[in-house]
Design a protein around this motif. Structure first.
Motif, PDB file in Angstrom:
ATOM      1  N   UNK A  95      42.708  17.348 -31.811  1.00 30.31           N
ATOM      2  CA  UNK A  95      43.313  16.231 -31.089  1.00 30.31           C
ATOM      3  C   UNK A  95      44.136  15.386 -32.053  1.00 30.31           C
ATOM      4  N   UNK A  96      45.420  15.197 -31.724  1.00 31.85           N
ATOM      5  CA  UNK A  96      46.294  14.294 -32.482  1.00 31.85           C
ATOM      6  C   UNK A  96      46.419  13.017 -31.663  1.00 31.85           C
ATOM      7  N   UNK A  97      45.670  11.983 -32.077  1.00 30.73           N
ATOM      8  CA  UNK A  97      45.577  10.735 -31.334  1.00 30.73           C
ATOM      9  C   UNK A  97      46.596   9.735 -31.863  1.00 30.73           C
ATOM     10  N   UNK A 104      52.451  15.308 -36.375  1.00 27.58           N
ATOM     11  CA  UNK A 104      51.263  15.792 -37.091  1.00 27.58           C
ATOM     12  C   UNK A 104      50.649  16.984 -36.362  1.00 27.58           C
ATOM     13  N   UNK A 105      50.425  16.830 -35.069  1.00 26.19           N
ATOM     14  CA  UNK A 105      49.832  17.916 -34.300  1.00 26.19           C
ATOM     15  C   UNK A 105      50.676  19.174 -34.310  1.00 26.19           C
ATOM     16  N   UNK A 106      51.987  19.012 -34.251  1.00 27.45           N
ATOM     17  CA  UNK A 106      52.869  20.183 -34.271  1.00 27.45           C
ATOM     18  C   UNK A 106      52.882  20.838 -35.647  1.00 27.45           C
ATOM     19  N   UNK A 109      49.786  22.879 -35.647  1.00 30.10           N
ATOM     20  CA  UNK A 109      49.900  24.042 -34.758  1.00 30.10           C
ATOM     21  C   UNK A 109      50.751  25.148 -35.362  1.00 30.10           C
ATOM     22  N   UNK A 110      51.772  24.788 -36.125  1.00 29.71           N
ATOM     23  CA  UNK A 110      52.635  25.811 -36.720  1.00 29.71           C
ATOM     24  C   UNK A 110      51.992  26.473 -37.934  1.00 29.71           C
ATOM     25  N   UNK A 111      51.031  25.806 -38.551  1.00 31.47           N
ATOM     26  CA  UNK A 111      50.376  26.383 -39.734  1.00 31.47           C
ATOM     27  C   UNK A 111      49.042  27.041 -39.414  1.00 31.47           C
ATOM     28  N   UNK A 132      59.131  17.207 -25.472  1.00 32.45           N
ATOM     29  CA  UNK A 132      60.390  17.857 -25.857  1.00 32.45           C
ATOM     30  C   UNK A 132      60.202  18.653 -27.137  1.00 32.45           C
ATOM     31  N   UNK A 133      59.476  18.074 -28.080  1.00 29.85           N
ATOM     32  CA  UNK A 133      59.261  18.767 -29.350  1.00 29.85           C
ATOM     33  C   UNK A 133      58.364  19.984 -29.197  1.00 29.85           C
TER      34      UNK A 133
END
Length: 265
Positions: A95-97, A104-106, A109-111, A132-133
């Motif tokens: 969870x990216x709060x 940060x969350x993205x 997720x990519x790593x 959008x991102x």
């Protein structure tokens, strides 16, 4: 450098294309767009908002005045979270709060290729940017966006997470008065002000969102200069054990990782 970035943006051309077309005249539309962009810069608007995008941790992200501009300082939080997430159980939930742009969350997720990431924010406008991102980076299959108030009890539908990461508002009331004009006049105050002492969100998140963690789950925070001891003390009082504290690229302590060890699930 600044002029080149603006020209690339308004013309839609790469640096290589601009060099190749160096002997050509710019069209009226490009000239007008460039003049408008330069005027916005002169008035103090941050370059990221003029461009409508910014790079963070190798990702090109949409940014608008509805979200904070991602800073290199925040890479310290992304790195400490990624390094721990790589050792979590298979298909971890993260969870990216107070997500803002979702940077940060993205980055996580990519790593961490099997991670299921939830981006949460109170601001609907910020969530629209985050969505959008997510779409732009083709991560809709593993990343979702939800509206959540970090200052209140978490909704039941969130479920349990292996890790919570947060770069919450942490600017004090006094610091709000002293902010640079480019921040004070353009970036969202909702994402900046953390209460009189800047610690309101840390208290609320550590107390309320620990119930969203699986047994032995982790909480990662970014914090402002000189706030590290206070943030870690808040976490300790709420049953967390601080595992790591790290510095940013400017050699300032910037983020911490803690594990929830109290057996009161």
């Amino acid at each position: 450098m600044l002029a080149r970035q603006l020209l690339q943006h308004v013309s839609g051309k790469t640096q290589e294309e601009l060099l190749a077309d160096g002997d050509k005249y710019a069209g009226d539309a490009v000239v007008e767009a460039m003049q408008s962009a330069v005027l916005r810069i002169i008035k103090g608007e941050p370059l990221a908002y003029v461009l409508g995008e910014w790079d963070f941790y190798g990702l090109n992200l949409v940014v608008t005045p509805d979200v904070l501009i991602p800073r290199d300082d925040t890479c310290a939080l992304a790195e400490i979270a990624i390094n721990q997430a790589l050792f979590l159980d298979e298909t971890p939930r993260i969870l990216d709060l107070c997500t803002g742009s979702g940077c940060i969350g993205l980055a996580i997720a990519t790593r961490v290729k099997d991670a299921k990431v939830t981006l949460a924010d109170l601001s609907r406008q910020a969530l629209a940017v985050a969505k959008k991102n997510v779409t732009n980076h083709k991560l809709s299959g593993r990343v979702s966006c939800v509206q959540v108030d970090a200052m209140k009890e978490p909704p039941v539908f969130l479920g349990k997470f292996d890790m919570i990461v947060s770069n919450p508002p942490y600017v004090t009331s006094q610091e709000m008065e002293e902010l640079d004009d480019s921040v004070k006049n353009f970036e969202p105050h909702m994402a900046l002000w953390g209460g009189t002492d800047g610690l309101d969100f840390y208290r609320a998140i550590a107390k309320n969102f620990r119930k969203c963690l699986k047994p032995g789950g982790y909480l990662c925070f970014e914090f402002g200069m000189g706030q590290g001891d206070d943030v870690c003390e808040i976490m300790t009082q709420e049953g967390f054990t601080v595992r790591q504290r790290v510095k940013d690229y400017n050699d300032r302590e910037r983020a911490c990782l803690a594990q929830y060890c109290r057996e009161d699930y």
